[in-house]
Design a protein around this motif. Structure first.
Motif, short mmCIF file in Angstrom:
data_model
loop_
_atom_site.label_atom_id
_atom_site.label_comp_id
_atom_site.label_asym_id
_atom_site.label_seq_id
_atom_site.Cartn_x
_atom_site.Cartn_y
_atom_site.Cartn_z
N TYR A 1 0.84 -1.19 0.00
CA TYR A 1 0.00 0.00 0.00
C TYR A 1 0.88 1.25 0.00
O TYR A 1 1.85 1.34 0.75
N ASP A 2 0.54 2.20 -0.85
CA ASP A 2 1.45 3.31 -1.09
C ASP A 2 0.94 4.65 -0.56
O ASP A 2 1.45 5.69 -0.92
N GLY A 3 -0.06 4.62 0.30
CA GLY A 3 -0.62 5.86 0.81
C GLY A 3 -0.21 6.15 2.24
O GLY A 3 0.77 5.60 2.76
N LYS A 4 -0.96 7.01 2.87
CA LYS A 4 -0.70 7.38 4.26
C LYS A 4 -0.91 6.17 5.16
O LYS A 4 -1.85 5.39 4.97
N TRP A 5 -0.02 6.03 6.16
CA TRP A 5 -0.15 4.89 7.07
C TRP A 5 0.50 5.24 8.40
O TRP A 5 1.16 6.26 8.54
N SER A 6 0.27 4.38 9.38
CA SER A 6 0.90 4.57 10.68
C SER A 6 1.37 3.22 11.20
O SER A 6 0.91 2.17 10.75
N LYS A 7 2.30 3.27 12.16
CA LYS A 7 2.69 2.04 12.84
C LYS A 7 2.71 2.29 14.34
O LYS A 7 3.09 3.36 14.80
N THR A 8 2.26 1.29 15.07
CA THR A 8 2.24 1.35 16.52
C THR A 8 2.92 0.10 17.05
O THR A 8 2.52 -1.01 16.74
N MET A 9 3.97 0.29 17.82
CA MET A 9 4.70 -0.83 18.41
C MET A 9 4.11 -1.12 19.79
O MET A 9 4.01 -0.22 20.63
N GLY B 1 7.27 -4.98 27.08
CA GLY B 1 8.44 -4.25 27.55
C GLY B 1 9.23 -3.75 26.37
O GLY B 1 8.82 -3.93 25.21
N PRO B 2 10.36 -3.08 26.60
CA PRO B 2 11.14 -2.46 25.53
C PRO B 2 11.58 -3.46 24.47
O PRO B 2 11.76 -4.65 24.73
N GLU B 3 11.77 -2.94 23.25
CA GLU B 3 12.15 -3.79 22.13
C GLU B 3 13.54 -4.40 22.28
O GLU B 3 13.87 -5.36 21.60
N ASP B 4 14.36 -3.83 23.16
CA ASP B 4 15.69 -4.39 23.40
C ASP B 4 15.64 -5.84 23.86
O ASP B 4 16.50 -6.65 23.49
N ASN B 5 14.63 -6.17 24.66
CA ASN B 5 14.61 -7.52 25.25
C ASN B 5 13.21 -8.13 25.31
O ASN B 5 12.95 -8.98 26.15
N HIS B 6 12.32 -7.70 24.43
CA HIS B 6 10.97 -8.28 24.37
C HIS B 6 10.55 -8.49 22.92
O HIS B 6 11.00 -7.76 22.03
N PHE B 7 9.68 -9.47 22.72
CA PHE B 7 9.02 -9.58 21.43
C PHE B 7 8.01 -8.44 21.33
O PHE B 7 7.25 -8.19 22.27
N VAL B 8 8.00 -7.75 20.21
CA VAL B 8 7.11 -6.61 20.03
C VAL B 8 6.34 -6.76 18.73
O VAL B 8 6.90 -7.20 17.72
N ALA B 9 5.06 -6.43 18.75
CA ALA B 9 4.25 -6.47 17.55
C ALA B 9 4.16 -5.08 16.94
O ALA B 9 3.98 -4.09 17.65
N GLU B 10 4.31 -5.01 15.62
CA GLU B 10 4.13 -3.75 14.91
C GLU B 10 2.75 -3.79 14.26
O GLU B 10 2.50 -4.60 13.36
N LEU B 11 1.87 -2.92 14.73
CA LEU B 11 0.52 -2.83 14.16
C LEU B 11 0.53 -1.74 13.10
O LEU B 11 0.76 -0.57 13.40
N THR B 12 0.29 -2.11 11.85
CA THR B 12 0.27 -1.12 10.77
C THR B 12 -1.17 -0.82 10.39
O THR B 12 -2.00 -1.73 10.31
#
Length: 270
Positions: A21-29, A33-44
């Motif tokens: 998709y080539d339009g406006k978008w956002s991502k929310t992590m 806990g912090p991404e340094d030591n946790h699995f994190v989901a990226e919601l687009t």
């Protein structure tokens, strides 16, 4: 889980972070806990897209958390007990979560991410033989394997789906950080082994933040795999204390459901 950071973009990502998709978008992590030591989901979120057709590529995330089970029951959220003490819950977009009714782990409670594969041995050879993951379990009868890079990290479960893998139209990917100097080696190995490289080694700029180097691969079933340079990523992925507010403001400003209703239009189905 907590909102770790939120970012808005006016156009599509150069590395297809938001799919085709080539339009406006956002991502929310989001994560425990912090991404340094946790699995994190990226919601687009792609503005203007109302729904996606799900395939059989992403089969779910497993959490160890009696608190999550308790929360679901209090909210009246539908739960289905699939095995003793393990409950299946479905997110609003149709994604599956498996909740183990045990005390939440002190480390990251995200136990594993499950991907569908068409040929278990071929996929294990790729993820273990080429990408260097350790095989923790392999069950030929159930056609599943559990792999990972470290004992204390979220694991990757590969599960045969009994046919071809369909990615639908949601286009997710799994990402790992590694030392920046390893990225050219990964690219060289994939070229030598004639494996698919979706995005050759590239630098991505984030306004006001670090420039990160990434390479994006595809496994035998087309699952997208991103390796990102760890040094710049640690700077880019710091927890933003304003993450919740930025997300709330973006949702309030979007107001897309009302806009589409006022114009007697429906959001596009991808």
């Amino acid at each position: 889980v907590k909102v770790l950071r939120h970012e808005e973009f006016e156009e599509g990502c150069k590395a297809s972070c938001n799919g085709p998709y080539d339009g406006k978008w956002s991502k929310t992590m989001v994560g425990y806990g912090p991404e340094d030591n946790h699995f994190v989901a990226e919601l687009t979120y792609n503005y203007g897209i109302g729904e996606y057709r799900l395939g059989n590529d992403f089969l779910g995330i497993t959490l160890v958390s009696s608190q999550a089970v308790s929360n679901a029951k209090k909210m009246g959220w539908p739960l289905k007990e699939v095995t003793t003490g393990v409950f299946e819950a479905e997110a609003p977009g149709g994604y599956k979560f498996y909740l183990e009714d045990k005390e939440q782990l002190k480390q990251d409670p995200v136990l594993k991410v499950t991907l569908g594969v068409s040929n278990l041995q071929k996929s294990v050879n790729y993820w273990s033989g080429l990408l260097g993951m350790k095989i923790y379990e392999k069950d030929e009868e159930k056609q599943r394997a559990l792999l990972g890079y470290a004992d204390n990290q979220c694991k990757l479960e590969l599960k045969a789906v009994g046919g071809a893998v369909d990615h639908g139209t949601a286009f997710g990917r799994i990402a790992f950080s590694c030392a920046k100097e390893e990225l050219p080696n990964i690219e060289a190995l994939m070229k030598k082994e004639n494996q698919k490289i979706l995005t050759p080694l590239v630098s991505l700029d984030t306004p006001g933040k670090a420039t990160v180097q990434v390479i994006i691969l595809a496994d035998p079933d087309g699952h997208e795999i991103c390796f990102v340079g760890d040094e710049a990523f640690r700077d880019l992925s710091k927890v933003d204390p304003n993450g919740d507010k930025l997300l709330d403001d973006a949702m309030a400003a979007d107001n897309s459901d009302k806009w589409f209703a006022a114009h007697k239009m429906k959001k596009v189905s991808a």
